[in-house]
Design a protein around this motif. Structure first.
Motif, short mmCIF file in Angstrom:
data_model
loop_
_atom_site.label_atom_id
_atom_site.label_comp_id
_atom_site.label_asym_id
_atom_site.label_seq_id
_atom_site.Cartn_x
_atom_site.Cartn_y
_atom_site.Cartn_z
N LEU A 290 30.10 39.54 36.62
CA LEU A 290 30.87 38.90 37.67
C LEU A 290 30.62 39.64 38.98
O LEU A 290 30.81 40.86 39.06
N ASP A 291 30.16 38.92 40.00
CA ASP A 291 30.02 39.48 41.34
C ASP A 291 31.23 39.04 42.15
O ASP A 291 31.31 37.90 42.60
N TYR A 292 32.21 39.97 42.29
CA TYR A 292 33.44 39.65 43.01
C TYR A 292 33.21 39.84 44.51
O TYR A 292 32.78 40.90 44.94
N ILE B 146 34.91 40.03 30.43
CA ILE B 146 33.77 40.31 31.31
C ILE B 146 33.15 41.65 30.93
O ILE B 146 33.86 42.63 30.68
N VAL C 86 31.31 44.12 36.36
CA VAL C 86 31.71 43.57 37.66
C VAL C 86 30.99 44.33 38.76
O VAL C 86 30.90 45.57 38.73
N LEU D 244 40.55 43.37 38.27
CA LEU D 244 39.22 43.61 37.70
C LEU D 244 39.33 44.41 36.41
O LEU D 244 38.59 44.14 35.44
N LEU E 248 37.89 43.08 32.56
CA LEU E 248 36.82 43.85 31.94
C LEU E 248 37.17 44.20 30.50
O LEU E 248 38.31 44.57 30.19
N LEU F 221 32.14 48.82 36.13
CA LEU F 221 32.42 48.40 37.50
C LEU F 221 31.43 49.12 38.40
O LEU F 221 31.42 50.35 38.45
#
Length: 214
Positions: A39-41, A98, A101, A123, A127, A133
């Motif tokens: 996931l690219d936040y 996920i 991230v 986040l 996860l 992260l």
């Protein structure tokens, strides 16, 4: 004054023209399964999603609260998956779903302590245990230009390191102590500092961290 938790009005206007330059560290990705759910936040116009796809990752999603930036991302990366967040930082993903991230130059745009804590908590929720992260952001810079504007805006915003840009954004540079406190529920795996350019083309030093959820 802008909503300092989520400056969506800026990112749907002046922010749509910006270019982002923080690069991920390739060696940190060598051992990550190419099927991992990533996931690219704060994906912006999809630059990192496109890069990870080029590296062979098959399950990458970009999310952002700015619909105009996501529209640009969909044009530039038509085969990728992007989602507009209507209630950022809340994510439409299950707990522990996920694998990894990316959070690149996002904390600098979430100016308040409370806003940053809310984001990191969310986040952490999505996860899985052992998930990672990958953060790239800006700590306090040593040059006179930045020191002058930190001082100029400290009284207005109550935090040294917060400042306004000339085109309407409010940004924050951090102390390392604050970042380690913010990320206290993660384990530090690796860190580095690199020279990058800001979205307005200014040279700065970025701090990158690879964190793991215990």
């Amino acid at each position: 004054m802008a909503n300092l938790h989520n400056q969506v009005a800026y990112w749907n206007s002046a922010g749509t023209t910006k270019s982002f330059g923080h690069p991920p560290e390739p060696s940190w990705w060598d051992q990550i399964d190419r099927h991992a759910r990533l996931l690219d936040y704060g994906c912006g116009y999809g630059r990192l999603v496109g890069l990870l796809t080029e590296w062979g990752f098959e399950n990458v999603e970009g999310v952002d609260s700015a619909a105009q930036l996501v529209a640009r991302a969909r044009k530039e990366q038509p085969d990728a998956r992007f989602t507009v967040l209507d209630h950022a930082p809340l994510l439409p993903h299950a707990d522990g779903s996920i694998d990894g991230v990316l959070l690149f130059a996002v904390l600098t745009c979430v100016v308040t302590d409370a806003g940053q804590r809310e984001l990191i908590t969310e986040l952490h929720r999505v996860l899985r245990p052992g998930g990672f992260l990958h953060i790239s952001d800006l700590c306090l810079q040593a040059d006179q230009r930045n020191r002058t504007r930190y001082q100029e805006f400290a009284g207005r915003y109550g935090t040294y390191g917060v400042f306004e840009t000339g085109d309407g954004a409010v940004c924050r540079h951090h102390t390392l102590d604050w970042l380690y406190d913010l990320l206290a529920d993660f384990t530090l795996v690796a860190t580095r500092e690199i020279a990058v350019e800001t979205m307005n083309g200014r040279p700065v030093v970025a701090t990158q961290m690879l964190m793991s959820k215990p």
